[in-house]
Design a protein around this motif. Structure first.
Motif, PDB file in Angstrom:
ATOM      1  N   TRP A   1       0.787  -1.136  -0.006  1.00 35.08           N
ATOM      2  CA  TRP A   1      -0.049  -0.185  -0.002  1.00 35.08           C
ATOM      3  C   TRP A   1       1.056   1.395   0.199  1.00 35.08           C
ATOM      4  CZ3 TRP A   1      -3.980  -1.716   4.216  1.00 35.08           C
ATOM      5  CH2 TRP A   1      -4.777  -2.603   3.660  1.00 35.08           C
ATOM      6  N   ALA A   2       1.688   1.136   0.628  1.00 36.93           N
ATOM      7  CA  ALA A   2       2.752   2.454   0.925  1.00 36.93           C
ATOM      8  C   ALA A   2       3.858   2.505  -0.171  1.00 36.93           C
ATOM      9  CB  ALA A   2       3.275   2.760   2.255  1.00 36.93           C
ATOM     10  N   GLY A   3       4.303   1.587  -0.498  1.00 38.27           N
ATOM     11  CA  GLY A   3       5.056   1.496  -1.853  1.00 38.27           C
ATOM     12  C   GLY A   3       6.685   2.206  -1.236  1.00 38.27           C
ATOM     13  N   ALA A   4       6.721   3.293  -2.101  1.00 35.71           N
ATOM     14  CA  ALA A   4       7.927   3.828  -2.067  1.00 35.71           C
ATOM     15  C   ALA A   4       7.893   5.051  -0.610  1.00 35.71           C
ATOM     16  CB  ALA A   4       8.339   4.788  -3.299  1.00 35.71           C
ATOM     17  N   ALA A   5       6.578   5.103  -0.114  1.00 36.28           N
ATOM     18  CA  ALA A   5       6.460   5.950   0.785  1.00 36.28           C
ATOM     19  C   ALA A   5       6.692   5.408   2.186  1.00 36.28           C
ATOM     20  CB  ALA A   5       4.815   6.459   0.801  1.00 36.28           C
ATOM     21  N   ASP A   6       6.863   4.006   2.217  1.00 42.55           N
ATOM     22  CA  ASP A   6       6.767   3.179   3.258  1.00 42.55           C
ATOM     23  C   ASP A   6       8.111   3.784   4.057  1.00 42.55           C
ATOM     24  OD1 ASP A   6       6.494   1.381   5.492  1.00 42.55           O
ATOM     25  OD2 ASP A   6       7.106  -0.288   3.915  1.00 42.55           O
ATOM     26  N   SER A   7       8.072   3.669   5.497  1.00 39.39           N
ATOM     27  CA  SER A   7       9.066   4.340   6.304  1.00 39.39           C
ATOM     28  C   SER A   7       9.025   3.873   7.709  1.00 39.39           C
ATOM     29  CB  SER A   7       9.212   5.951   6.344  1.00 39.39           C
ATOM     30  OG  SER A   7       7.928   6.404   7.114  1.00 39.39           O
ATOM     31  N   THR A   8      10.248   4.065   8.383  1.00 34.47           N
ATOM     32  CA  THR A   8      10.418   3.522   9.517  1.00 34.47           C
ATOM     33  C   THR A   8       9.388   4.342  10.609  1.00 34.47           C
ATOM     34  OG1 THR A   8      12.122   5.190  10.188  1.00 34.47           O
ATOM     35  CG2 THR A   8      12.651   3.126   9.676  1.00 34.47           C
ATOM     36  N   TRP A   9       8.720   5.570  10.181  1.00 34.92           N
ATOM     37  CA  TRP A   9       7.840   6.526  10.871  1.00 34.92           C
ATOM     38  C   TRP A   9       6.470   5.888  10.777  1.00 34.92           C
ATOM     39  CZ3 TRP A   9      11.193   9.502   7.875  1.00 34.92           C
ATOM     40  CH2 TRP A   9      12.281   9.989   8.349  1.00 34.92           C
ATOM     41  N   ILE A  10       6.243   5.496   9.594  1.00 35.59           N
ATOM     42  CA  ILE A  10       4.905   4.763   9.579  1.00 35.59           C
ATOM     43  C   ILE A  10       4.971   3.678  10.375  1.00 35.59           C
ATOM     44  CG2 ILE A  10       3.380   3.668   8.046  1.00 35.59           C
ATOM     45  CD1 ILE A  10       3.805   5.812   5.727  1.00 35.59           C
ATOM     46  N   ARG A  11       5.877   2.819  10.178  1.00 35.67           N
ATOM     47  CA  ARG A  11       5.906   1.396  10.850  1.00 35.67           C
ATOM     48  C   ARG A  11       6.111   1.689  12.394  1.00 35.67           C
ATOM     49  NH1 ARG A  11       5.940  -3.282   7.627  1.00 35.67           N
ATOM     50  NH2 ARG A  11       6.354  -2.576   5.239  1.00 35.67           N
ATOM     51  N   ALA A  12       6.497   2.511  12.697  1.00 36.37           N
ATOM     52  CA  ALA A  12       6.682   2.906  14.461  1.00 36.37           C
ATOM     53  C   ALA A  12       5.233   3.165  14.605  1.00 36.37           C
ATOM     54  CB  ALA A  12       7.453   3.994  14.595  1.00 36.37           C
ATOM     55  N   LYS A  13       4.407   4.067  13.835  1.00 30.60           N
ATOM     56  CA  LYS A  13       3.269   4.318  14.369  1.00 30.60           C
ATOM     57  C   LYS A  13       2.154   3.326  14.328  1.00 30.60           C
ATOM     58  CE  LYS A  13       2.102   8.962  13.344  1.00 30.60           C
ATOM     59  NZ  LYS A  13       1.459   9.629  14.412  1.00 30.60           N
ATOM     60  N   VAL A  14       2.274   2.151  13.397  1.00 31.74           N
ATOM     61  CA  VAL A  14       1.654   1.101  13.134  1.00 31.74           C
ATOM     62  C   VAL A  14       1.707   0.190  14.569  1.00 31.74           C
ATOM     63  CG1 VAL A  14       0.962  -1.001  11.773  1.00 31.74           C
ATOM     64  CG2 VAL A  14       1.048   1.106  10.691  1.00 31.74           C
ATOM     65  N   ILE A  15       3.100   0.135  14.676  1.00 35.96           N
ATOM     66  CA  ILE A  15       3.535  -0.725  16.009  1.00 35.96           C
ATOM     67  C   ILE A  15       2.769  -0.209  17.268  1.00 35.96           C
ATOM     68  CG2 ILE A  15       5.390  -1.492  17.500  1.00 35.96           C
ATOM     69  CD1 ILE A  15       6.843  -1.890  14.706  1.00 35.96           C
ATOM     70  N   HIS A  16       3.098   1.264  17.330  1.00 41.87           N
ATOM     71  CA  HIS A  16       2.490   1.696  18.900  1.00 41.87           C
ATOM     72  C   HIS A  16       0.969   1.671  18.704  1.00 41.87           C
ATOM     73  CE1 HIS A  16       2.604   4.815  21.986  1.00 41.87           C
ATOM     74  NE2 HIS A  16       1.727   5.503  21.130  1.00 41.87           N
ATOM     75  N   GLY A  17       0.505   2.059  17.676  1.00 41.71           N
ATOM     76  CA  GLY A  17      -1.017   1.804  17.627  1.00 41.71           C
ATOM     77  C   GLY A  17      -1.385   0.536  17.912  1.00 41.71           C
ATOM     78  N   TYR A  18      -0.814  -0.502  17.400  1.00 42.41           N
ATOM     79  CA  TYR A  18      -1.071  -1.901  17.666  1.00 42.41           C
ATOM     80  C   TYR A  18      -0.905  -2.133  19.290  1.00 42.41           C
ATOM     81  CZ  TYR A  18      -0.614  -7.047  17.821  1.00 42.41           C
ATOM     82  OH  TYR A  18      -1.038  -8.373  18.320  1.00 42.41           O
ATOM     83  N   LYS A  19      -0.093  -2.036  19.776  1.00 38.65           N
ATOM     84  CA  LYS A  19       0.216  -2.114  21.415  1.00 38.65           C
ATOM     85  C   LYS A  19      -1.052  -1.126  21.978  1.00 38.65           C
ATOM     86  CE  LYS A  19       4.982  -2.844  21.085  1.00 38.65           C
ATOM     87  NZ  LYS A  19       6.812  -2.403  21.407  1.00 38.65           N
ATOM     88  N   ASP A  20      -1.234  -0.028  21.719  1.00 45.50           N
ATOM     89  CA  ASP A  20      -2.169   0.598  22.322  1.00 45.50           C
ATOM     90  C   ASP A  20      -3.656  -0.133  21.992  1.00 45.50           C
ATOM     91  OD1 ASP A  20      -0.374   2.461  23.081  1.00 45.50           O
ATOM     92  OD2 ASP A  20      -1.032   4.010  21.759  1.00 45.50           O
ATOM     93  N   ALA A  21      -3.888  -0.601  21.134  1.00 43.73           N
ATOM     94  CA  ALA A  21      -5.142  -1.168  20.946  1.00 43.73           C
ATOM     95  C   ALA A  21      -5.165  -2.332  21.706  1.00 43.73           C
ATOM     96  CB  ALA A  21      -5.199  -1.411  19.121  1.00 43.73           C
ATOM     97  N   LEU A  22      -4.121  -3.326  21.741  1.00 43.79           N
ATOM     98  CA  LEU A  22      -3.899  -4.417  22.621  1.00 43.79           C
ATOM     99  C   LEU A  22      -4.326  -4.105  24.207  1.00 43.79           C
ATOM    100  CD1 LEU A  22      -0.984  -6.517  21.549  1.00 43.79           C
ATOM    101  CD2 LEU A  22      -3.455  -6.910  21.098  1.00 43.79           C
ATOM    102  N   GLU A  23      -3.760  -2.913  24.323  1.00 43.85           N
ATOM    103  CA  GLU A  23      -4.031  -2.629  26.097  1.00 43.85           C
ATOM    104  C   GLU A  23      -5.638  -2.191  26.014  1.00 43.85           C
ATOM    105  OE1 GLU A  23      -2.221  -2.467  28.568  1.00 43.85           O
ATOM    106  OE2 GLU A  23      -0.565  -3.476  27.409  1.00 43.85           O
TER     107      GLU A  23
END
Length: 96
Positions: free
Chosen positions: A70-92
């Motif tokens: 989906w992100a293609g060339a726009a994929d970055s560590t910032w997007i990945r970090a935001k997804v990981i952080h959101g996932y952890k918050d959603a689990l909580e």
């Protein structure tokens, strides 16, 4: 004929509103409508910022598993970090 098309569009919009406020299809819609990687990155980051509190852990799994496509060339560590952080918050949130 115009009225039929209008009716179908309105019904489609009404049915498209999820109760949890997290519309993953909006996120992947960015990928298919925004072709400039810089703009796509900005819009994906903004979408994650606005919708993070509404997404379930399963929504984040779908996003994570499709992010490279989906992100293609726009994929970055910032997007990945935001997804990981959101996932952890959603689990909580789901534990409560």
């Amino acid at each position: 004929m115009k009225w039929l098309i209008l009716l179908l569009l309105v019904l489609g919009l009404v049915g498209a509103v999820a109760k949890n406020g997290c519309h993953v299809r909006e996120f992947y819609g960015i990928a298919y409508t925004v072709h400039d990687p810089t703009e796509r990155h900005t819009k994906m980051m903004a979408w994650l910022s606005v919708n993070a509190v509404y997404c379930k852990a399963s929504d984040y799994v779908v996003i994570w598993n499709n992010l490279s496509e989906w992100a293609g060339a726009a994929d970055s560590t910032w997007i990945r970090a935001k997804v990981i952080h959101g996932y952890k918050d959603a689990l909580e949130r789901e534990k409560k």
